[in-house]
Design a protein around this motif. Structure first.
Motif, mmCIF file in Angstrom:
data_model
loop_
_atom_site.group_PDB
_atom_site.id
_atom_site.type_symbol
_atom_site.label_atom_id
_atom_site.label_comp_id
_atom_site.label_asym_id
_atom_site.label_seq_id
_atom_site.Cartn_x
_atom_site.Cartn_y
_atom_site.Cartn_z
ATOM 1 N N SER A 110 -0.864 18.627 14.002
ATOM 2 C CA SER A 110 -0.341 18.094 15.181
ATOM 3 C C SER A 110 -0.037 16.515 14.566
ATOM 4 C CB SER A 110 -1.490 17.716 16.060
ATOM 5 O OG SER A 110 -2.552 17.075 15.875
ATOM 6 N N ALA A 111 0.720 15.716 15.207
ATOM 7 C CA ALA A 111 1.113 14.337 15.028
ATOM 8 C C ALA A 111 -0.181 13.502 14.851
ATOM 9 C CB ALA A 111 1.873 13.851 16.136
ATOM 10 N N GLN A 112 -1.090 13.729 15.713
ATOM 11 C CA GLN A 112 -2.500 13.158 15.730
ATOM 12 C C GLN A 112 -3.138 13.397 14.333
ATOM 13 O OE1 GLN A 112 -5.398 14.315 18.338
ATOM 14 N NE2 GLN A 112 -6.577 12.138 18.683
ATOM 15 N N GLY A 113 -2.969 14.528 13.667
ATOM 16 C CA GLY A 113 -3.676 14.809 12.464
ATOM 17 C C GLY A 113 -3.024 13.749 11.375
ATOM 18 N N PHE A 114 -1.756 13.700 11.589
ATOM 19 C CA PHE A 114 -0.876 12.904 10.572
ATOM 20 C C PHE A 114 -1.345 11.675 10.627
ATOM 21 C CE2 PHE A 114 1.920 16.553 10.342
ATOM 22 C CZ PHE A 114 1.741 17.019 8.876
ATOM 23 N N HIS A 115 -1.760 11.107 11.876
ATOM 24 C CA HIS A 115 -1.885 9.899 12.330
ATOM 25 C C HIS A 115 -3.342 9.438 11.485
ATOM 26 C CE1 HIS A 115 -2.592 6.264 14.832
ATOM 27 N NE2 HIS A 115 -4.150 6.589 14.837
ATOM 28 N N TYR A 116 -4.375 10.344 11.685
ATOM 29 C CA TYR A 116 -5.602 10.101 10.889
ATOM 30 C C TYR A 116 -5.231 10.258 9.422
ATOM 31 C CZ TYR A 116 -7.880 10.504 15.188
ATOM 32 O OH TYR A 116 -8.265 10.369 16.744
ATOM 33 N N VAL A 117 -4.669 11.015 8.593
ATOM 34 C CA VAL A 117 -4.174 11.163 7.373
ATOM 35 C C VAL A 117 -3.693 9.640 6.795
ATOM 36 C CG1 VAL A 117 -2.781 12.207 5.605
ATOM 37 C CG2 VAL A 117 -4.140 13.486 7.291
ATOM 38 N N LEU A 118 -2.907 9.117 7.636
ATOM 39 C CA LEU A 118 -2.181 7.811 7.249
ATOM 40 C C LEU A 118 -3.255 6.573 7.283
ATOM 41 C CD1 LEU A 118 1.379 8.243 9.029
ATOM 42 C CD2 LEU A 118 0.846 8.093 6.774
ATOM 43 N N ILE A 119 -4.062 6.801 8.232
ATOM 44 C CA ILE A 119 -5.295 5.784 8.105
ATOM 45 C C ILE A 119 -6.100 5.906 7.069
ATOM 46 C CG2 ILE A 119 -7.477 4.987 9.288
ATOM 47 C CD1 ILE A 119 -5.976 5.639 12.105
ATOM 48 N N PHE A 120 -6.443 7.128 6.512
ATOM 49 C CA PHE A 120 -7.193 7.336 5.273
ATOM 50 C C PHE A 120 -6.524 6.814 4.117
ATOM 51 C CE2 PHE A 120 -8.124 10.325 1.741
ATOM 52 C CZ PHE A 120 -9.498 9.842 1.519
ATOM 53 N N LEU A 121 -5.113 7.146 4.103
ATOM 54 C CA LEU A 121 -4.294 6.653 2.886
ATOM 55 C C LEU A 121 -3.992 5.346 2.716
ATOM 56 C CD1 LEU A 121 -1.581 9.455 2.944
ATOM 57 C CD2 LEU A 121 -3.812 9.357 1.364
ATOM 58 N N ILE A 122 -4.010 4.494 4.017
ATOM 59 C CA ILE A 122 -4.220 3.141 4.008
ATOM 60 C C ILE A 122 -5.296 2.464 3.593
ATOM 61 C CG2 ILE A 122 -4.157 1.199 5.524
ATOM 62 C CD1 ILE A 122 -2.089 2.646 7.384
ATOM 63 N N PHE A 123 -6.281 2.959 3.972
ATOM 64 C CA PHE A 123 -7.816 2.660 3.307
ATOM 65 C C PHE A 123 -7.878 2.721 1.936
ATOM 66 C CE2 PHE A 123 -12.414 3.793 2.466
ATOM 67 C CZ PHE A 123 -12.652 2.506 2.882
ATOM 68 N N THR A 124 -7.392 4.011 1.618
ATOM 69 C CA THR A 124 -7.525 4.162 0.107
ATOM 70 C C THR A 124 -6.546 3.269 -0.760
ATOM 71 O OG1 THR A 124 -7.651 6.720 0.322
ATOM 72 C CG2 THR A 124 -7.041 5.658 -1.924
ATOM 73 N N SER A 125 -5.501 2.836 -0.295
ATOM 74 C CA SER A 125 -4.511 1.916 -0.911
ATOM 75 C C SER A 125 -4.933 0.665 -0.901
ATOM 76 C CB SER A 125 -3.251 1.985 -0.136
ATOM 77 O OG SER A 125 -2.455 3.269 0.000
ATOM 78 N N LEU A 126 -5.757 0.206 0.158
ATOM 79 C CA LEU A 126 -6.370 -1.208 0.194
ATOM 80 C C LEU A 126 -7.559 -1.236 -0.866
ATOM 81 C CD1 LEU A 126 -6.336 -1.872 4.272
ATOM 82 C CD2 LEU A 126 -4.930 -2.707 2.177
ATOM 83 N N LEU A 127 -8.177 0.008 -0.849
ATOM 84 C CA LEU A 127 -9.330 -0.082 -2.100
ATOM 85 C C LEU A 127 -8.688 -0.365 -3.309
ATOM 86 C CD1 LEU A 127 -11.836 2.712 -0.822
ATOM 87 C CD2 LEU A 127 -12.216 0.264 -0.980
ATOM 88 N N ALA A 128 -7.526 0.315 -3.559
ATOM 89 C CA ALA A 128 -6.818 0.194 -4.838
ATOM 90 C C ALA A 128 -6.493 -1.476 -5.095
ATOM 91 C CB ALA A 128 -5.689 0.990 -4.877
ATOM 92 N N LEU A 129 -5.993 -2.068 -3.896
ATOM 93 C CA LEU A 129 -5.674 -3.666 -4.185
ATOM 94 C C LEU A 129 -6.775 -4.334 -4.200
ATOM 95 C CD1 LEU A 129 -3.389 -5.595 -3.661
ATOM 96 C CD2 LEU A 129 -4.193 -5.661 -1.191
ATOM 97 N N LEU A 130 -7.861 -4.014 -3.769
ATOM 98 C CA LEU A 130 -9.132 -4.695 -3.904
ATOM 99 C C LEU A 130 -9.585 -4.467 -5.288
ATOM 100 C CD1 LEU A 130 -11.667 -6.453 -3.093
ATOM 101 C CD2 LEU A 130 -12.729 -4.447 -2.359
ATOM 102 N N ASN A 131 -9.279 -3.095 -5.908
ATOM 103 C CA ASN A 131 -9.762 -2.758 -7.271
ATOM 104 C C ASN A 131 -9.105 -3.721 -8.352
ATOM 105 O OD1 ASN A 131 -11.169 -0.904 -9.440
ATOM 106 N ND2 ASN A 131 -9.031 -0.799 -9.713
ATOM 107 N N ALA A 132 -7.604 -3.927 -7.951
ATOM 108 C CA ALA A 132 -6.816 -4.736 -8.838
ATOM 109 C C ALA A 132 -7.344 -6.021 -8.887
ATOM 110 C CB ALA A 132 -5.225 -4.612 -8.353
ATOM 111 N N PHE A 133 -7.586 -6.766 -7.624
ATOM 112 C CA PHE A 133 -8.042 -7.963 -7.691
ATOM 113 C C PHE A 133 -9.376 -8.289 -8.395
ATOM 114 C CE2 PHE A 133 -10.913 -11.423 -5.648
ATOM 115 C CZ PHE A 133 -10.209 -12.373 -5.790
#
Length: 295
Positions: A224-247
């Motif tokens: 469902s679209a809601q499932g992809f919604h939650y996936v994108l939230i998880f991937l945003i969180f992972t990307s922000l962790l990567a940004l923090l790691n770069a800092f």
């Protein structure tokens, strides 16, 4: 006569085997030790290597789970047919093959690994955030092009700098750490994404209690679209962790001579200096081990 005093008759001492810096027969301070990297040197590996490895796990873990589900995402959110969705998804790898060498050239000229990692991770977070807030607003081809560019950026920013964190005697071990971290990210994050999507795919209970599709239509088999919604939230969180790691990588590198942020010419000189210090530390560990054996 004179056989006992010729150079060929000299028996190397234990100190020479360990590369004693006071001996003319030993390696110079800028050379490698006379044996491969040993696990006893593990604690001497620089912190920058571990943050580069963490960058591998996070950046790969943010990118490839989406690439793996991109076809079904475009079918569900964009209403594409399977053939068009497959074509657009495949552009990621094609563009990556073209972009990686080009971005690599730029990285070789500029250096500054943490900045490239920061650009790639913030770019990933931005793409996923737009997909989350404005579903279907971005052209699917543009989405895959943007992800491919971010992929090429973190590839060049990660792998090309591993050599500057350790002497070449430890190069294979350092690469092994990076690959292990990459595989960790590629193993765990897809599991999370798959679990989320499985929980949001239409199913009913079969005769014996096993999940079965509600219908045979392709639309019902898609998450469902809601499932992809939650996936994108998880991937945003992972990307922000990567940004923090770069800092954090930038801060750690800055406190350790700043080799990853240095320009190419200065980077070579700093590497020679850091290699000399690490090899001296390895020799100290060897000497302590030898002293322990003699006791």
């Amino acid at each position: 006569g004179g056989s006992s005093h010729g150079p060929a008759a000299v028996t190397p001492s234990k100190d020479l085997e360990l590369g004693d810096v006071s001996s003319p027969a030993s390696p110079t301070s800028a050379e490698e030790p006379q044996h491969p990297f040993l696990l006893s040197y593990f604690s001497t590996l620089p912190k920058t290597l571990w943050f580069l490895a963490a960058g591998c796990a996070l950046c790969y873990g943010a990118t490839f789970p989406f690439v793996a589900i991109a076809k079904t995402y475009f079918e569900r959110i964009y209403g594409m047919d399977a053939g068009t969705a497959s074509y657009d998804t495949g552009l990621f790898h094609l563009l990556g093959a073209l972009l990686c060498p080009l971005v690599g050239l730029a990285v070789d000229r500029v250096g500054k690994s943490p900045i490239w990692l920061g650009i790639s991770s913030s770019g990933l977070a931005a793409v996923f955030a737009i997909l989350l807030m404005f579903p279907g607003a971005l052209n699917a081809i543009f989405v895959m092009m943007a992800l491919s560019l971010m992929y090429a950026t973190f590839i060049a920013g990660l792998w090309s700098f591993v050599n500057y964190t350790t002497p070449s005697a430890a190069g294979g071990f350092a690469l092994g750490i990076m690959i292990a971290a990459t595989n960790f990210g590629l193993a765990t994050n897809p599991l999370v994404v798959g679990t989320i999507l499985d929980a949001h795919t239409g199913t009913a209970v079969g005769v014996e209690g096993s999940p079965v599709p509600l219908s045979t239509s392709d639309d019902e088999l898609l998450p469902s679209a809601q499932g992809f919604h939650y996936v994108l939230i998880f991937l945003i969180f992972t990307s922000l962790l990567a940004l923090l790691n770069a800092f954090v990588l930038w801060r750690v590198d800055k406190a350790n001579k700043g080799i990853l942020m240095a320009d190419p010419a200065k980077r070579v000189a700093l590497k020679a200096e850091m290699d000399e210090q690490l090899i001296a530390e390895w020799r100290r560990i060897d000497a302590e081990a030898l002293e322990g054996e003699r006791r």
